[in-house]
Enzyme design. Structure first.
Site, PDB file in Angstrom:
ATOM      1  N   GLU A 118      53.908   5.791  66.347  1.00  0.00           N
ATOM      2  CA  GLU A 118      54.664   4.649  65.814  1.00  0.00           C
ATOM      3  C   GLU A 118      56.063   4.620  66.421  1.00  0.00           C
ATOM      4  O   GLU A 118      56.567   3.550  66.790  1.00  0.00           O
ATOM      5  CB  GLU A 118      54.750   4.739  64.285  1.00  0.00           C
ATOM      6  N   GLU A 120      60.834  17.631  79.030  1.00  0.00           N
ATOM      7  CA  GLU A 120      59.442  17.723  78.591  1.00  0.00           C
ATOM      8  C   GLU A 120      58.509  16.897  79.462  1.00  0.00           C
ATOM      9  O   GLU A 120      57.333  17.197  79.557  1.00  0.00           O
ATOM     10  CB  GLU A 120      59.310  17.204  77.152  1.00  0.00           C
ATOM     11  N   SER A 140      63.032  19.589  63.327  1.00  0.00           N
ATOM     12  CA  SER A 140      62.559  18.889  62.122  1.00  0.00           C
ATOM     13  C   SER A 140      62.940  19.633  60.849  1.00  0.00           C
ATOM     14  O   SER A 140      62.989  20.860  60.819  1.00  0.00           O
ATOM     15  CB  SER A 140      61.043  18.737  62.164  1.00  0.00           C
ATOM     16  N   GLN A 198      61.754  25.937  68.480  1.00  0.00           N
ATOM     17  CA  GLN A 198      62.641  24.772  68.491  1.00  0.00           C
ATOM     18  C   GLN A 198      62.848  24.289  67.056  1.00  0.00           C
ATOM     19  O   GLN A 198      61.899  23.830  66.419  1.00  0.00           O
ATOM     20  CB  GLN A 198      61.995  23.678  69.339  1.00  0.00           C
ATOM     21  N   SER A 231      57.101  25.323  65.607  1.00  0.00           N
ATOM     22  CA  SER A 231      56.008  26.009  66.293  1.00  0.00           C
ATOM     23  C   SER A 231      56.428  27.411  66.680  1.00  0.00           C
ATOM     24  O   SER A 231      57.532  27.622  67.187  1.00  0.00           O
ATOM     25  CB  SER A 231      55.610  25.253  67.567  1.00  0.00           C
TER      26      SER A 231
HETATM   27  C1  LIG Z   1      51.618  20.832  65.556  1.00  0.00           C
HETATM   28  C2  LIG Z   1      53.025  20.435  65.372  1.00  0.00           C
HETATM   29  C3  LIG Z   1      54.016  21.189  65.940  1.00  0.00           C
HETATM   30  C4  LIG Z   1      55.345  20.866  65.742  1.00  0.00           C
HETATM   31  N1  LIG Z   1      56.292  21.662  66.296  1.00  0.00           N
HETATM   32  C5  LIG Z   1      57.594  21.397  66.042  1.00  0.00           C
HETATM   33  C6  LIG Z   1      58.610  22.257  66.515  1.00  0.00           C
HETATM   34  O1  LIG Z   1      58.325  23.245  67.206  1.00  0.00           O
HETATM   35  N2  LIG Z   1      59.892  21.994  66.218  1.00  0.00           N
HETATM   36  C7  LIG Z   1      60.247  20.894  65.485  1.00  0.00           C
HETATM   37  O2  LIG Z   1      61.427  20.693  65.267  1.00  0.00           O
HETATM   38  N3  LIG Z   1      59.315  20.043  65.009  1.00  0.00           N
HETATM   39  C8  LIG Z   1      57.997  20.280  65.260  1.00  0.00           C
HETATM   40  N4  LIG Z   1      57.033  19.429  64.775  1.00  0.00           N
HETATM   41  C9  LIG Z   1      57.431  18.331  63.898  1.00  0.00           C
HETATM   42  C10 LIG Z   1      57.350  16.947  64.513  1.00  0.00           C
HETATM   43  O3  LIG Z   1      58.362  16.751  65.450  1.00  0.00           O
HETATM   44  C11 LIG Z   1      57.448  15.946  63.342  1.00  0.00           C
HETATM   45  O4  LIG Z   1      56.302  16.115  62.552  1.00  0.00           O
HETATM   46  C12 LIG Z   1      57.530  14.509  63.806  1.00  0.00           C
HETATM   47  O5  LIG Z   1      58.755  14.243  64.435  1.00  0.00           O
HETATM   48  C13 LIG Z   1      57.333  13.524  62.641  1.00  0.00           C
HETATM   49  O6  LIG Z   1      58.207  13.799  61.592  1.00  0.00           O
HETATM   50  P1  LIG Z   1      57.652  13.984  60.106  1.00  0.00           P
HETATM   51  O7  LIG Z   1      56.597  15.003  60.143  1.00  0.00           O
HETATM   52  O8  LIG Z   1      58.793  14.191  59.206  1.00  0.00           O
HETATM   53  O9  LIG Z   1      56.935  12.614  59.756  1.00  0.00           O
HETATM   54  P2  LIG Z   1      57.657  11.294  59.249  1.00  0.00           P
HETATM   55  O10 LIG Z   1      58.823  10.983  60.104  1.00  0.00           O
HETATM   56  O11 LIG Z   1      57.843  11.342  57.785  1.00  0.00           O
HETATM   57  O12 LIG Z   1      56.522  10.242  59.576  1.00  0.00           O
HETATM   58  C14 LIG Z   1      55.424   9.977  58.679  1.00  0.00           C
HETATM   59  C15 LIG Z   1      54.731   8.730  59.186  1.00  0.00           C
HETATM   60  O13 LIG Z   1      55.638   7.626  59.143  1.00  0.00           O
HETATM   61  C16 LIG Z   1      55.751   7.014  60.379  1.00  0.00           C
HETATM   62  N5  LIG Z   1      57.113   6.527  60.598  1.00  0.00           N
HETATM   63  C17 LIG Z   1      58.268   7.204  60.439  1.00  0.00           C
HETATM   64  N6  LIG Z   1      59.312   6.434  60.792  1.00  0.00           N
HETATM   65  C18 LIG Z   1      58.799   5.261  61.195  1.00  0.00           C
HETATM   66  C19 LIG Z   1      59.368   4.041  61.694  1.00  0.00           C
HETATM   67  N7  LIG Z   1      60.664   3.891  61.899  1.00  0.00           N
HETATM   68  N8  LIG Z   1      58.522   3.056  62.007  1.00  0.00           N
HETATM   69  C20 LIG Z   1      57.168   3.192  61.846  1.00  0.00           C
HETATM   70  N9  LIG Z   1      56.586   4.285  61.382  1.00  0.00           N
HETATM   71  C21 LIG Z   1      57.389   5.317  61.072  1.00  0.00           C
HETATM   72  C22 LIG Z   1      55.388   8.109  61.376  1.00  0.00           C
HETATM   73  O14 LIG Z   1      54.948   7.578  62.613  1.00  0.00           O
HETATM   74  C23 LIG Z   1      54.292   8.843  60.633  1.00  0.00           C
HETATM   75  O15 LIG Z   1      53.078   8.186  60.826  1.00  0.00           O
HETATM   76  C24 LIG Z   1      55.691  19.731  64.974  1.00  0.00           C
HETATM   77  C25 LIG Z   1      54.693  18.942  64.435  1.00  0.00           C
HETATM   78  C26 LIG Z   1      53.360  19.282  64.625  1.00  0.00           C
HETATM   79  C27 LIG Z   1      52.310  18.425  64.018  1.00  0.00           C
END
Ligand SMILES: Cc1cc2nc3c(=O)[nH]c(=O)nc-3n(C[C@H](O)[C@H](O)[C@H](O)COP(=O)(O)OP(=O)(O)OC[C@H]3O[C@@H](n4cnc5c(N)ncnc54)[C@H](O)[C@@H]3O)c2cc1C
Lengths: 366, 405
Positions: B390, B257, B142, B139, B174
């Site tokens: 969050e 989901e 991100s 998928q 993933s």
């Molecule tokens: C094991 C694993 C598997 C994954 N698999 C996939 C996949 O298959 N496909 C895919 O597309 N993605 C995947 N992801 C990605 C996942 O969807 C993202 O990590 C997630 O959506 C958070 O985005 P980010 O990592 O950019 O963090 P950020 O959005 O940068 O967040 C960083 C921190 O800021 C906080 N934050 C952000 N915005 C706000 C707000 N408005 N208010 C308060 N706090 C906030 C968050 O809660 C977090 O604590 C995977 C992630 C993991 C860990």
């Protein structure tokens, strides 16, 4: 707001009627002005419950009651929690019918009087002492104001005794309560006060107390709901830094946690109401509801700021009432311990059985 | 009992056709109990079975035995099954300690989404290979600069004749290294609201211009990765739905989901809690089994209460889905409770183990060959993926309590 809509456990009409009636009689404003529940509300509220037929709700029709079940009672009790009803309702209307059959003729008479609304049960929550003249002194009785009877649970080796006293001839001294919606007193009983006593094993006692655990959970949900609604309303209108404070994320997240706790509590509680004989369901519902209410009522004060700390704002009544119910009938921690112990023991026992079978040379253990 | 009465499990087709839910449960339970040890052979140990190679092998076996597409219509070659039976299936799956799926995205998200939004041609092309598990999906949502704020995604897809030319980068994808296909969101317009310029593409991961770099995770495994797109030509026929209608499809996909992701995990948590009690009963500290420690017992009791609430939530989600009630913000409440309870469960496992917690998850000396260690670390992902905690709290406050954005 979706939070305000409460789905009935049994009957929405009954539920809405209870909500309306109790809201009209709510003590919040008067208590916030410094009124004393024992004088201002104990009588009125009990009379109201009697007039509505609520006191006899679980009394069999043969004894003049409505003969309804726990679900109907729960609808009333949740609203009593939300509207800070002042009186020993669940205790009298639910525990007493369960105990009555054990109390013989005394029980029969009590049921009839309960249906009429003339029985009100206080509960002794601290160990009794005997005074110099051999009279029993109960140092702490909940809902003492106006109570004609007092129930005392004596936990003993191998079981529990339910002891019923009558208060005629007793001397009573009102004490300052932590929870202003529940008058307390110390009571010294007359020599012939004990009118019934029943001893039962732990399992039977647990079964007799199940309905009161469930309704305590229900009442806690009512309290939590009211405090939560109050907090949400407040953060939508209070402005600081030029913004409604509900826009601040720290506040949103606190309320989101409250919502989450409340939704777990509601589910667990309605499950327990639907399955009133299930020990796990009842005890866990009480634990979850108490945890939710303790957190939400405290947050309600926090989100009101300085006014949340003032007596004149009614936020503290929810906290204090939740605190009392959290501790009632052995307290939340003890219930959690019992539920946990049962889970652990049952699992390890079945494991032992299975291992024994595996030793016999068959079943494979992953 | 003797060898002659040893039962063989019924065929999957017969099990699915069972006349009662109880018979279905008994049938599927017997099938797992027979097939899992048979396929695993001398790998029939929990840790061994969680290895990726076996997970794939097992999933292939399950699918090719006729247990894929559960709940999908016959028209697409699926096997219609009530939600209640799907839940029973997941329960027994967890109880059998069968390994987690590899093609979770394919079966859980892509399949149902294709059925709902795909053209006939797309269904004919993709569904059979999902049913047989021949194609693994990943998928691509991100990006390095678009995580929680998904609508800001910048990977571009420009229409040129009968292809879209894809440029950009996805990350944290993933199973990107195993993926045959990617369910991808890309920007097809930069005009108007951001959500209105996004389309869904079904992207063959072997197309020229795609480069995958696995990224090592805190568990030491590298099950996710980054994917670079450099002038990748995707046929127009691989666009799912209309151009610029991708956001709505992605939101609908997220709803799938609920059943496929959370319910199996909630069910699994119950068996993990039971295993935790066994761990505490068989681990000694100061000459006594840890299970006698009152603090450990209290922590277990708390988890037991939360697991109870989760079970009730799962029942309710199922009931609502059966009645066609759309999921509300309670889904967010469930995700919070589940992910946080799960973290506490594995935190407690580490406490129970004493010094043995220090072994790394790949260290053979670790209890249960490091499974607890691995999952302890893995639970940290659960408050991040599928919408961080969050973001779930924002959703509850803004959509549920209607607080201002
Ligand atoms: C094991 C694993 C598997 C994954 N698999 C996939 C996949 O298959 N496909 C895919 O597309 N993605 C995947 N992801 C990605 C996942 O969807 C993202 O990590 C997630 O959506 C958070 O985005 P980010 O990592 O950019 O963090 P950020 O959005 O940068 O967040 C960083 C921190 O800021 C906080 N934050 C952000 N915005 C706000 C707000 N408005 N208010 C308060 N706090 C906030 C968050 O809660 C977090 O604590 C995977 C992630 C993991 C860990």
């Amino acid at each position: 707001m979706t939070q305000g809509i409460s789905t009935a456990y049994s009957d929405q009409v009954l539920r809405d009627a209870a909500a309306r009636t109790l809201a009209e009689a709510a003590p919040n404003a008067a208590l916030a002005q410094g009124a004393d529940a024992s004088t201002a509300f104990a009588e009125n509220h009990w009379r109201l419950a009697a007039e509505m037929g609520w006191t006899g709700i679980m009394v069999p029709e043969s004894h003049g009651g409505l003969g309804l079940g726990l679900a109907e009672t729960a609808d009333i009790v949740e609203e009593m929690g939300a509207q800070l009803f002042c009186g020993p309702y669940a205790l009298s209307a639910v525990l007493l019918p369960g105990l009555a059959s054990h109390f013989g003729a005394v029980g029969d008479a009590l049921l009839r009087e309960l249906a009429e609304g003339s029985v009100r049960l206080g509960v002794a929550t601290a160990e009794p002492k005997s005074d110099a003249e051999g009279r029993v002194a109960l140092p702490l009785v909940e809902h003492a104001a106006g109570a004609g009877h007092i129930l005392h649970l004596v936990r003993e080796e191998g079981g529990v005794s339910f002891v019923l006293y009558r208060t005629a001839g007793a001397t009573s001294r009102a004490l300052q309560p932590m929870d202003p919606t529940c008058p307390i007193a110390s009571v010294t009983l007359a020599p012939d006060a004990e009118i019934a006593r029943v001893r039962c094993g732990h399992d039977e006692a647990e079964r007799l107390l199940l309905p009161i655990h469930i309704l305590t959970a229900v009442e806690l949900v009512g309290i939590a709901r009211a405090a939560f609604e109050r907090a949400v309303v407040h953060v939508r209108q209070r402005k600081q830094f030029g913004e409604v404070i509900g826009r601040f994320q720290a506040i949103k997240h606190r309320l989101a946690d409250g919502f989450t706790l409340l939704s777990h509590a509601r589910l667990a509680v309605s499950d327990a109401v639907q399955r009133p004989g299930d020990l796990d369901a009842a005890q866990i519902a009480r634990v979850i509801a108490a945890d939710a209410a303790m957190k939400i009522t405290a947050d309600c004060i926090q989100l009101h700021g300085g006014m949340g700390f003032s007596w004149e704002t009614d936020a503290h009544f929810y906290l204090k009432r939740a605190r009392r119910l959290h501790a009632s009938f052995g307290g939340t921690a003890a219930l959690r311990k019992r539920a946990g112990d049962r889970f652990i023991e049952s699992l390890l026992t079945t494991d032992c059985d299975r291992l024994r079978k595996a030793d016999a040379g068959r079943e494979e253990v992953v | 009992m003797n060898a002659l009465s040893a039962k063989t499990a019924s065929s999957p087709a017969a099990i699915l056709a069972a006349s009662t839910d109880e018979a279905f449960r008994a049938g599927i339970k017997a099938w797992f109990a027979q097939e899992l040890p048979r396929l695993a052979g001398d790998r029939y140990r929990a840790a061994e079975m969680q290895r990726l190679a076996f997970r794939r092998e097992w999933e292939d076996h399950v699918c090719r035995s006729g247990l894929s597409g559960l709940g999908w219509s016959e028209a697409v070659g699926g096997r219609p099954l009530s939600l209640t039976r799907q839940a029973i299936y997941h329960q027994e799956y967890a109880r059998a300690k069968a390994p987690l799926a590899v093609n979770l995205i394919g079966h859980g998200i892509v399949g149902p989404t294709l059925i709902a939004f795909g053209s006939q041609e797309q269904k004919d092309r993709f569904i059979p290979k999902l049913l047989s598990n021949e194609e693994i999906w990943c998928q691509g949502y991100s990006e390095p600069n678009s995580g929680s704020d998904l609508a800001s995604l910048a990977t571009r897809a420009e229409r040129r004749g009968d292809v879209y030319v894809l440029n950009g980068q996805k990350i944290w994808t993933s199973f990107s290294h195993l993926g045959d296909w990617c369910f991808l969101l890309a920007r097809t317009s930069s005009e108007g609201p951001r959500q209105r310029g996004i389309s869904v593409f079904l992207v063959d991961m072997r197309l020229p211009g795609i480069r995958v770099r696995p990224i090592r995770q805190i568990t030491g495994e590298a099950d996710y990765g980054e994917v670079f797109f450099d002038d990748v030509e995707v046929p127009v026929a691989c666009r799912l739905g209309e151009e610029n209608a991708g956001w709505g499809i992605a939101m609908a996909a997220a709803n799938f989901e609920r059943g496929t992701y959370f319910i199996p995990r909630i069910v699994r948590l119950q068996t993990e809690l039971e295993d935790l009690v066994r761990l505490a009963a068989t681990t000694e500290r100061d000459g006594r089994p840890v299970i006698h420690d009152p603090l450990v017992r209290d922590a277990i009791a708390r988890l037991f209460c939360d697991a109870h609430a989760l079970r009730l939530h799962a029942d309710r989600m199922l009931k609502q889905a059966e009645e066609g009630v759309p999921p509300g913000v309670e889904g967010s409440a469930v995700k919070l409770l589940w992910s946080e309870t799960h973290q506490r469960l594995f935190d407690l496992a580490m406490d129970i183990m004493g010094p043995a917690f220090q072994y790394g998850p790949q260290e053979k000396l670790a209890p249960a060959e490091g499974l607890w260690h691995r999952d302890y670390l893995w639970t940290r992902a659960e408050t991040i993926l599928a919408g961080t905690s969050e973001i779930q709290r924002n959703i509850i406050a803004e959509r549920g309590l209607e607080l201002p954005r």
